[in-house]
Design a protein around this motif. Structure first.
Motif, mmCIF file in Angstrom:
data_model
loop_
_atom_site.group_PDB
_atom_site.id
_atom_site.type_symbol
_atom_site.label_atom_id
_atom_site.label_comp_id
_atom_site.label_asym_id
_atom_site.label_seq_id
_atom_site.Cartn_x
_atom_site.Cartn_y
_atom_site.Cartn_z
ATOM 1 N N TRP A 8 4.502 46.836 85.824
ATOM 2 C CA TRP A 8 5.074 47.629 84.747
ATOM 3 C C TRP A 8 6.461 47.064 84.532
ATOM 4 O O TRP A 8 7.188 46.818 85.494
ATOM 5 C CB TRP A 8 5.188 49.099 85.163
ATOM 6 N N SER A 9 6.827 46.867 83.298
ATOM 7 C CA SER A 9 8.141 46.279 83.050
ATOM 8 C C SER A 9 9.256 47.143 83.627
ATOM 9 O O SER A 9 10.278 46.636 84.052
ATOM 10 C CB SER A 9 8.353 46.059 81.556
ATOM 11 N N ASP A 10 9.047 48.465 83.685
ATOM 12 C CA ASP A 10 10.074 49.371 84.191
ATOM 13 C C ASP A 10 10.017 49.559 85.705
ATOM 14 O O ASP A 10 10.862 50.230 86.258
ATOM 15 C CB ASP A 10 9.906 50.768 83.584
ATOM 16 N N SER A 11 9.015 49.010 86.368
ATOM 17 C CA SER A 11 8.799 49.349 87.780
ATOM 18 C C SER A 11 9.958 48.929 88.679
ATOM 19 O O SER A 11 10.173 49.538 89.719
ATOM 20 C CB SER A 11 7.488 48.754 88.300
ATOM 21 N N ARG A 12 10.715 47.931 88.296
ATOM 22 C CA ARG A 12 11.854 47.518 89.129
ATOM 23 C C ARG A 12 12.964 48.564 89.117
ATOM 24 O O ARG A 12 13.698 48.699 90.082
ATOM 25 C CB ARG A 12 12.388 46.173 88.662
ATOM 26 N N GLU A 13 13.071 49.298 88.001
ATOM 27 C CA GLU A 13 14.102 50.327 87.901
ATOM 28 C C GLU A 13 13.640 51.691 88.406
ATOM 29 O O GLU A 13 14.416 52.626 88.476
ATOM 30 C CB GLU A 13 14.582 50.464 86.456
ATOM 31 N N ALA A 14 12.373 51.823 88.743
ATOM 32 C CA ALA A 14 11.848 53.113 89.204
ATOM 33 C C ALA A 14 12.496 53.496 90.538
ATOM 34 O O ALA A 14 12.906 52.635 91.312
ATOM 35 C CB ALA A 14 10.334 53.024 89.374
ATOM 36 N N ALA A 15 12.584 54.779 90.779
ATOM 37 C CA ALA A 15 13.142 55.298 92.040
ATOM 38 C C ALA A 15 12.003 55.373 93.062
ATOM 39 O O ALA A 15 11.357 56.407 93.207
ATOM 40 C CB ALA A 15 13.770 56.660 91.819
ATOM 41 N N TRP A 16 11.745 54.262 93.732
ATOM 42 C CA TRP A 16 10.650 54.175 94.700
ATOM 43 C C TRP A 16 10.990 54.961 95.956
ATOM 44 O O TRP A 16 12.109 54.908 96.450
ATOM 45 C CB TRP A 16 10.372 52.714 95.050
ATOM 46 N N ALA A 32 6.502 56.241 93.044
ATOM 47 C CA ALA A 32 7.553 56.547 92.061
ATOM 48 C C ALA A 32 6.901 57.231 90.863
ATOM 49 O O ALA A 32 5.677 57.196 90.706
ATOM 50 C CB ALA A 32 8.261 55.273 91.615
ATOM 51 N N GLU A 33 7.720 57.842 90.025
ATOM 52 C CA GLU A 33 7.260 58.407 88.754
ATOM 53 C C GLU A 33 7.606 57.406 87.658
ATOM 54 O O GLU A 33 8.737 56.936 87.585
ATOM 55 C CB GLU A 33 7.955 59.739 88.475
ATOM 56 N N ASP A 35 6.370 56.449 83.432
ATOM 57 C CA ASP A 35 5.533 56.650 82.240
ATOM 58 C C ASP A 35 4.600 57.851 82.382
ATOM 59 O O ASP A 35 3.456 57.815 81.943
ATOM 60 C CB ASP A 35 4.714 55.392 81.933
ATOM 61 N N GLY A 36 5.061 58.921 83.037
ATOM 62 C CA GLY A 36 4.247 60.116 83.203
ATOM 63 C C GLY A 36 3.185 60.020 84.276
ATOM 64 O O GLY A 36 2.339 60.903 84.391
ATOM 65 N N LEU A 37 3.207 58.941 85.047
ATOM 66 C CA LEU A 37 2.239 58.741 86.119
ATOM 67 C C LEU A 37 2.952 58.664 87.459
ATOM 68 O O LEU A 37 4.137 58.356 87.523
ATOM 69 C CB LEU A 37 1.466 57.430 85.916
ATOM 70 N N THR A 38 2.223 58.920 88.527
ATOM 71 C CA THR A 38 2.712 58.590 89.864
ATOM 72 C C THR A 38 2.193 57.186 90.140
ATOM 73 O O THR A 38 0.988 56.941 90.086
ATOM 74 C CB THR A 38 2.172 59.568 90.925
ATOM 75 N N VAL A 39 3.096 56.254 90.375
ATOM 76 C CA VAL A 39 2.710 54.867 90.616
ATOM 77 C C VAL A 39 2.957 54.525 92.077
ATOM 78 O O VAL A 39 3.876 55.046 92.706
ATOM 79 C CB VAL A 39 3.467 53.895 89.672
ATOM 80 N N VAL A 40 2.098 53.678 92.628
ATOM 81 C CA VAL A 40 2.223 53.267 94.026
ATOM 82 C C VAL A 40 2.136 51.753 94.107
ATOM 83 O O VAL A 40 1.521 51.093 93.274
ATOM 84 C CB VAL A 40 1.153 53.921 94.930
ATOM 85 N N ARG A 41 2.786 51.220 95.133
ATOM 86 C CA ARG A 41 2.756 49.781 95.384
ATOM 87 C C ARG A 41 2.843 49.547 96.887
ATOM 88 O O ARG A 41 3.235 50.421 97.656
ATOM 89 C CB ARG A 41 3.900 49.068 94.677
ATOM 90 N N ASP A 42 2.495 48.356 97.295
ATOM 91 C CA ASP A 42 2.612 47.924 98.685
ATOM 92 C C ASP A 42 4.092 47.636 98.949
ATOM 93 O O ASP A 42 4.704 46.838 98.251
ATOM 94 C CB ASP A 42 1.774 46.672 98.899
#
Length: 73
Positions: A8-16, A32-33, A35-42
């Motif tokens: 996601w282009s914004d994922s670097r700025e997300a509050a992980w 992190a939250e 685009d209205g979703l809960t996103v997860v990463r390794d």
């Protein structure tokens, strides 16, 4: 519903956030939250794929984990 994006282009700025139960080896997920979703990463691959869950799907997953109802958990 689950959404998969290579990034996601914004994922670097997300509050992980990382679980307080995470081990010293870093074998965990970050959430992190976005685009209205809960996103997860390794946590070991910050630039890798990101999975996005609707609020309902994430809440159901967390509830199942708390009840140990997830197969293989």
């Amino acid at each position: 519903m689950i959404h998969r994006h290579s990034s996601w282009s914004d994922s670097r700025e997300a509050a992980w956030r990382k679980s307080s139960y995470s081990g010293a080896q870093g074998d965990c997920l970050e959430a992190a939250e976005l685009d209205g979703l809960t996103v997860v990463r390794d946590s070991k691959n910050e630039n890798g794929p990101v999975l996005g869950f609707t609020r309902a799907a994430w809440a159901a997953f967390v509830a199942d984990v708390k009840r140990c109802a997830v197969p293989g958990a």
